[in-house]
Design a protein around this motif. Structure first.
Motif, PDB file in Angstrom:
ATOM      1  N   UNK A   1      -8.710 -10.828 -45.408  1.00  0.00           N
ATOM      2  CA  UNK A   1      -8.173  -9.597 -44.828  1.00  0.00           C
ATOM      3  C   UNK A   1      -9.142  -8.957 -43.828  1.00  0.00           C
ATOM      4  N   UNK A   2     -10.409  -9.355 -43.864  1.00  0.00           N
ATOM      5  CA  UNK A   2     -11.431  -8.705 -43.035  1.00  0.00           C
ATOM      6  C   UNK A   2     -11.133  -8.749 -41.532  1.00  0.00           C
ATOM      7  N   UNK A   3     -10.758  -9.905 -40.970  1.00  0.00           N
ATOM      8  CA  UNK A   3     -10.549  -9.913 -39.519  1.00  0.00           C
ATOM      9  C   UNK A   3      -9.259  -9.205 -39.086  1.00  0.00           C
ATOM     10  N   UNK A   4      -8.338  -8.983 -39.988  1.00  0.00           N
ATOM     11  CA  UNK A   4      -7.071  -8.349 -39.638  1.00  0.00           C
ATOM     12  C   UNK A   4      -5.997  -9.375 -39.340  1.00  0.00           C
TER      13      UNK A   4
ATOM     14  N   UNK B   1      -6.165 -13.119 -37.461  1.00  0.00           N
ATOM     15  CA  UNK B   1      -5.793 -14.310 -38.235  1.00  0.00           C
ATOM     16  C   UNK B   1      -4.685 -15.085 -37.528  1.00  0.00           C
ATOM     17  N   UNK B   2      -3.699 -14.385 -37.011  1.00  0.00           N
ATOM     18  CA  UNK B   2      -2.606 -15.048 -36.293  1.00  0.00           C
ATOM     19  C   UNK B   2      -3.133 -15.756 -35.047  1.00  0.00           C
ATOM     20  N   UNK B   3      -4.042 -15.117 -34.335  1.00  0.00           N
ATOM     21  CA  UNK B   3      -4.640 -15.743 -33.148  1.00  0.00           C
ATOM     22  C   UNK B   3      -5.435 -16.987 -33.549  1.00  0.00           C
ATOM     23  N   UNK B   4      -6.171 -16.909 -34.645  1.00  0.00           N
ATOM     24  CA  UNK B   4      -6.918 -18.067 -35.141  1.00  0.00           C
ATOM     25  C   UNK B   4      -5.995 -19.215 -35.508  1.00  0.00           C
ATOM     26  N   UNK B   5      -4.882 -18.910 -36.167  1.00  0.00           N
ATOM     27  CA  UNK B   5      -3.914 -19.957 -36.514  1.00  0.00           C
ATOM     28  C   UNK B   5      -3.360 -20.615 -35.257  1.00  0.00           C
ATOM     29  N   UNK B   6      -3.038 -19.799 -34.248  1.00  0.00           N
ATOM     30  CA  UNK B   6      -2.519 -20.356 -32.987  1.00  0.00           C
ATOM     31  C   UNK B   6      -3.571 -21.249 -32.324  1.00  0.00           C
ATOM     32  N   UNK B   7      -4.817 -20.785 -32.315  1.00  0.00           N
ATOM     33  CA  UNK B   7      -5.891 -21.562 -31.674  1.00  0.00           C
ATOM     34  C   UNK B   7      -6.091 -22.901 -32.383  1.00  0.00           C
TER      35      UNK B   7
END
Length: 125
Positions: A15-18, A22-28
């Motif tokens: 939950x820390x990064x928000x 997290x969604x941007x990380x999943x896309x990347x």
């Protein structure tokens, strides 16, 4: 030649990064995995659960010791792996440099020694 890309980055609560980060990380990571697949170099990939879910086994004087948590006491975690099959270390470095997690952690490149095919060990060429 097979190489494993080991993704190390700071241990954090999911939950820390928000949710947006997290969604941007999943896309990347989806984009990165798709690029590896399209280049026909991707063998496998795994995102690992947090190191708090780790169980480590060691053996001492013939007795098996089961320990909760990772073996190394560190603030970083092994967060995932990609196994790729590329021509040489230079190609592995090029792909590792494109891993999204290189922006916030380290990507270790380790050549494989052997791997299995249908239960038989094969040398890494």
């Amino acid at each position: 030649m097979r190489y494993t890309l080991l993704l190390h980055y700071p241990e954090m609560d999911a939950a820390a990064p928000g949710e947006e980060a997290l969604a941007e990380g999943r896309r990347a990571f989806s984009s990165y995995a798709a690029a590896l697949h399209q280049a026909d170099v991707l063998i496998s990939a795994e995102v690992l659960q947090p190191s708090s879910s780790t169980t480590t086994l060691t053996k001492s004087d013939g007795a098996l010791r089961v320990q909760d948590g990772p073996f190394a006491d560190t603030k970083e975690q092994l967060g995932g792996t990609f196994v790729i099959d590329v021509a040489d270390l230079d190609a592995a470095i090029e792909w590792a440099g494109k891993a999204p997690s290189v922006e916030w952690g380290a990507v270790e490149i380790r050549p494989g020694a052997t791997y299995t095919v249908d239960g038989a060990w094969m040398p890494n060429a």
